[in-house]
Design a protein around this motif. Structure first.
Motif, PDB file in Angstrom:
ATOM      1  N   GLN A 110      32.706  38.425  37.560  1.00 14.66           N
ATOM      2  CA  GLN A 110      33.813  38.479  38.515  1.00 14.66           C
ATOM      3  C   GLN A 110      34.962  37.568  38.089  1.00 14.66           C
ATOM      4  O   GLN A 110      36.120  37.856  38.368  1.00 14.66           O
ATOM      5  CB  GLN A 110      33.313  38.153  39.912  1.00 14.66           C
ATOM      6  N   TRP A 111      34.629  36.517  37.413  1.00 14.11           N
ATOM      7  CA  TRP A 111      35.670  35.615  36.902  1.00 14.11           C
ATOM      8  C   TRP A 111      36.467  36.293  35.791  1.00 14.11           C
ATOM      9  O   TRP A 111      37.704  36.262  35.770  1.00 14.11           O
ATOM     10  CB  TRP A 111      35.008  34.323  36.400  1.00 14.11           C
ATOM     11  N   ALA A 114      38.696  38.746  37.336  1.00  7.83           N
ATOM     12  CA  ALA A 114      39.811  38.081  38.019  1.00  7.83           C
ATOM     13  C   ALA A 114      40.863  37.602  37.025  1.00  7.83           C
ATOM     14  O   ALA A 114      42.063  37.683  37.293  1.00  7.83           O
ATOM     15  CB  ALA A 114      39.291  36.916  38.854  1.00  7.83           C
ATOM     16  N   SER A 118      45.097  38.585  36.455  1.00  4.11           N
ATOM     17  CA  SER A 118      46.001  37.448  36.622  1.00  4.11           C
ATOM     18  C   SER A 118      47.124  37.479  35.607  1.00  4.11           C
ATOM     19  O   SER A 118      47.091  38.231  34.636  1.00  4.11           O
ATOM     20  CB  SER A 118      45.232  36.145  36.460  1.00  4.11           C
ATOM     21  N   VAL A 131      46.864  35.172  40.486  1.00  2.95           N
ATOM     22  CA  VAL A 131      46.473  36.568  40.565  1.00  2.95           C
ATOM     23  C   VAL A 131      47.732  37.411  40.735  1.00  2.95           C
ATOM     24  O   VAL A 131      48.618  37.072  41.509  1.00  2.95           O
ATOM     25  CB  VAL A 131      45.523  36.773  41.769  1.00  2.95           C
ATOM     26  N   ALA A 136      45.912  43.431  41.332  1.00  7.97           N
ATOM     27  CA  ALA A 136      44.680  43.168  42.090  1.00  7.97           C
ATOM     28  C   ALA A 136      44.570  44.034  43.340  1.00  7.97           C
ATOM     29  O   ALA A 136      43.464  44.343  43.788  1.00  7.97           O
ATOM     30  CB  ALA A 136      44.605  41.689  42.458  1.00  7.97           C
ATOM     31  N   ASP A 139      41.954  43.614  46.050  1.00  6.10           N
ATOM     32  CA  ASP A 139      41.059  42.550  45.568  1.00  6.10           C
ATOM     33  C   ASP A 139      41.781  41.230  45.354  1.00  6.10           C
ATOM     34  O   ASP A 139      41.228  40.309  44.741  1.00  6.10           O
ATOM     35  CB  ASP A 139      40.388  42.990  44.261  1.00  6.10           C
ATOM     36  N   ALA A 143      39.759  38.009  43.926  1.00  3.74           N
ATOM     37  CA  ALA A 143      40.098  37.537  42.580  1.00  3.74           C
ATOM     38  C   ALA A 143      40.528  36.069  42.621  1.00  3.74           C
ATOM     39  O   ALA A 143      40.133  35.267  41.768  1.00  3.74           O
ATOM     40  CB  ALA A 143      41.206  38.409  41.980  1.00  3.74           C
TER      41      ALA A 143
END
Ligand SMILES: [Zn+2]
Length: 209
Positions: A110-111, A114, A118, A131, A136, A139, A143
């Protein structure tokens, strides 16, 4: 996890860090686990209280959710999944235990996702990472949580992370008190209930004695 329908208030954000507050949106893990994120709108309501997100960004997310409720529900599921991985990792830290491989893999994924969502932008002579709302979409909150959670795990102060000692709470908090001896998520709730219990026990002992 029992789903509750309740409005968030300032009193729900006592974790000393907004990432702890995010993890605390599912309280009672030691007794009766509850789900407070009962819909995407509730996630936005929580996000507004953190002060981390701009009102314009949250309003835009609300409009996206209204346009596509099915996608919003899927985005909410992703937020909950991240929160579950974070609880496992953070709770282990409070015990000095090794992190669970599964939770670590989930957060890593998930990182990375994210970071993908970004961008870097100039701000007062330096670059800041944030972000990109347009990438995104729904999300944007999840994120931002993933990025900030890794930042917190990396830079701490994780030695100040604690799990509340109250019954039916299991909230995480960063103890920012001077002496670092805070035991409760909040004196107003768990602290008081422990005090009342001690008082009751003492009185019972006195009466028995
Ligand atoms: Zn508590």
């Amino acid at each position: 996890m029992r789903i509750l329908h309740r409005a968030f208030s300032e009193a729900d954000l006592v974790g000393g860090h907004w990432i702890a507050d995010f993890i605390n949106t599912a309280p009672g893990r030691d007794a009766e686990p509850r789900e407070w994120l009962d819909g995407y709108g509730r996630l936005l309501e929580w996000a507004a209280l953190t002060g981390v997100f701009s009102p314009a960004s949250l309003a835009e997310a609300a409009a996206l959710a209204q346009a596509d409720p099915v996608e919003a529900e899927a985005a909410l599921d992703r937020a909950r999944a991240l929160r579950e991985a974070l609880f496992v990792l953070f709770e282990a830290i409070t015990r000095g235990a090794a992190p669970s491989e599964d939770a670590l893999a989930a957060l890593s994924a998930q990182w990375r996702w994210a970071v993908d969502l970004s961008r870097l932008r100039p701000e007062g002579g330096r670059l800041v990472r944030s972000v990109d709302d347009r990438s995104a979409g729904l999300d944007r909150i999840t994120a931002a949580v993933a990025l900030a959670a890794v930042d917190l795990l990396e830079h701490g102060p994780m030695e100040r992370l604690k799990l509340c000692g109250g019954h039916d709470c299991a909230w995480l908090f960063l103890d920012t008190s001077k002496n670092g001896r805070r035991r409760w998520c909040s004196m107003a709730t768990c602290g008081n209930s422990a005090k009342a219990k001690r008082h009751y026990r003492k009185r019972r002992e006195e009466m028995a004695g």
